[in-house]
Design a protein around this motif. Sequence first.
Motif, PDB file in Angstrom:
ATOM      1  N   TYR A  55      23.795  71.304   4.685  1.00 24.58           N
ATOM      2  CA  TYR A  55      22.686  70.896   3.801  1.00 24.58           C
ATOM      3  C   TYR A  55      21.454  70.519   4.636  1.00 24.58           C
ATOM      4  CZ  TYR A  55      20.397  68.202   0.006  1.00 24.58           C
ATOM      5  OH  TYR A  55      19.518  67.732  -0.933  1.00 24.58           O
ATOM      6  N   LEU A  61      13.459  72.607  -0.344  1.00 27.86           N
ATOM      7  CA  LEU A  61      14.768  72.018  -0.592  1.00 27.86           C
ATOM      8  C   LEU A  61      15.623  72.923  -1.473  1.00 27.86           C
ATOM      9  CD1 LEU A  61      16.623  69.507  -0.337  1.00 27.86           C
ATOM     10  CD2 LEU A  61      15.611  68.684  -2.468  1.00 27.86           C
ATOM     11  N   ILE A  83      19.216  74.984  -0.303  1.00 24.66           N
ATOM     12  CA  ILE A  83      20.521  74.753  -0.929  1.00 24.66           C
ATOM     13  C   ILE A  83      21.057  76.041  -1.534  1.00 24.66           C
ATOM     14  CG2 ILE A  83      21.758  73.445  -2.698  1.00 24.66           C
ATOM     15  CD1 ILE A  83      19.644  71.252  -2.352  1.00 24.66           C
ATOM     16  N   TYR A 132      26.585  66.882  -1.369  1.00 22.34           N
ATOM     17  CA  TYR A 132      25.249  67.321  -1.769  1.00 22.34           C
ATOM     18  C   TYR A 132      24.404  66.126  -2.215  1.00 22.34           C
ATOM     19  CZ  TYR A 132      26.650  72.262  -1.770  1.00 22.34           C
ATOM     20  OH  TYR A 132      27.066  73.519  -1.397  1.00 22.34           O
ATOM     21  N   ALA A 140      21.045  64.735  -0.653  1.00 30.22           N
ATOM     22  CA  ALA A 140      19.842  64.521  -1.469  1.00 30.22           C
ATOM     23  C   ALA A 140      19.324  63.099  -1.297  1.00 30.22           C
ATOM     24  CB  ALA A 140      20.151  64.796  -2.939  1.00 30.22           C
ATOM     25  N   THR A 154      18.845  69.589  -6.371  1.00 36.99           N
ATOM     26  CA  THR A 154      20.113  69.805  -5.667  1.00 36.99           C
ATOM     27  C   THR A 154      21.204  70.208  -6.643  1.00 36.99           C
ATOM     28  OG1 THR A 154      19.584  68.272  -3.873  1.00 36.99           O
ATOM     29  CG2 THR A 154      21.912  68.684  -4.297  1.00 36.99           C
TER      30      THR A 154
END
Length: 361
Positions: free
Chosen positions: A13, A70, A74, A104, A108, A290
């Motif tokens: 990530y 972002l 992902i 995740y 985040a 996310t």
Amino acid sequence: MLTILDKYILKRYLTTFSVMLLMFIPIGITIDVSEKVNKMIENNVPFSAIAQYYVDFTIYFANLLFPIFLFLSIIWFTSKLANNTEIIAILSSGISFTRFLRPYIIGATIVSLFALMMGFFLVPKASEGFKNFRYMYLIGNGQNEMRDNSDVYRQINKDEYIYVSSFNSVSKMAFNFSMEKFENDKLKYKVSASRIKWNPRDSSYTLFDFKKRKIGELGDVIISEQKKDTVLNFDLEDLTPVVYIAETLSYFELTKFIEKEKTRGSTNINTYLVVLYKKYSIPVSAFILTIIAVAVSSMKRRGGMGINLAIGILLAFAFVFLDKVFGVLAEKSAAPPIIAVWIPNILFGILAIYLLRNAKR
């Protein structure tokens, strides 16, 4: 305590997000250089100023496109996990989809805290440097930058108003200054100057081509001086354009400034509040994006990673588009700024819940 699975996904990530930033920021810098190199050469811009500008540009650019970077990062690495059937293996081992999401969410949280601190302290400083450079060296590139920093008209208290035609935040100087004082809705006096310069040493102002006109019942009195040093009852920020100042103040400076403007009855409060609320809404969007990205890319599709990336790009740009539209709506209409700023997160939050429920199935 983090398990091997958590560490594995969390590492992917953060690494993929960092690589995505390192990939796209040089592209943005290259495009910006190609557009402005001629103007920089014409104006003999010092290399140190250019270097500082691109440091500020990097921070400004990364913050502006944070949701897209972002989201795509992902989508990218989760699609690779799905195509390699790693996600199927993980879920087949008895781990629930909710448990699969834990690393995740941790990622985040790290990214959102970083974005929050940047938005509070680092981005305002970078935004000021970014805009100062454009105003100082690139203003001849067009009139858009000039309009962004011109025609500032502000009420500083119940009876006094100030105006400047333009403001240079580098030299702390404004041009075509005037200040009007009213009593019982009647003009008492007017001060004007071709230039006004802030003196940080003693918090005073220097007015060039100073004129003061006192309105009397039998006749006006005019006082003229070539140069006058004086103390005036407004701050340097009052000479700064509305959006410009809001973007260049740190969190605590901005909240203090908003309270001051509220007591003055400023008509630009919505603009300031939009900038303030976005400091919170952008980090929160890290969690929403996310969840959406994982839900979209965790299934192995016939079209492969390309389909997931296409969906991701579409959703990411839709989020940025809504964020800009509702931000402008809050500034230009009577809509409550806090609602307008948070609508994109609310809409995409609902979408995240729907996609997550489908992904669990």
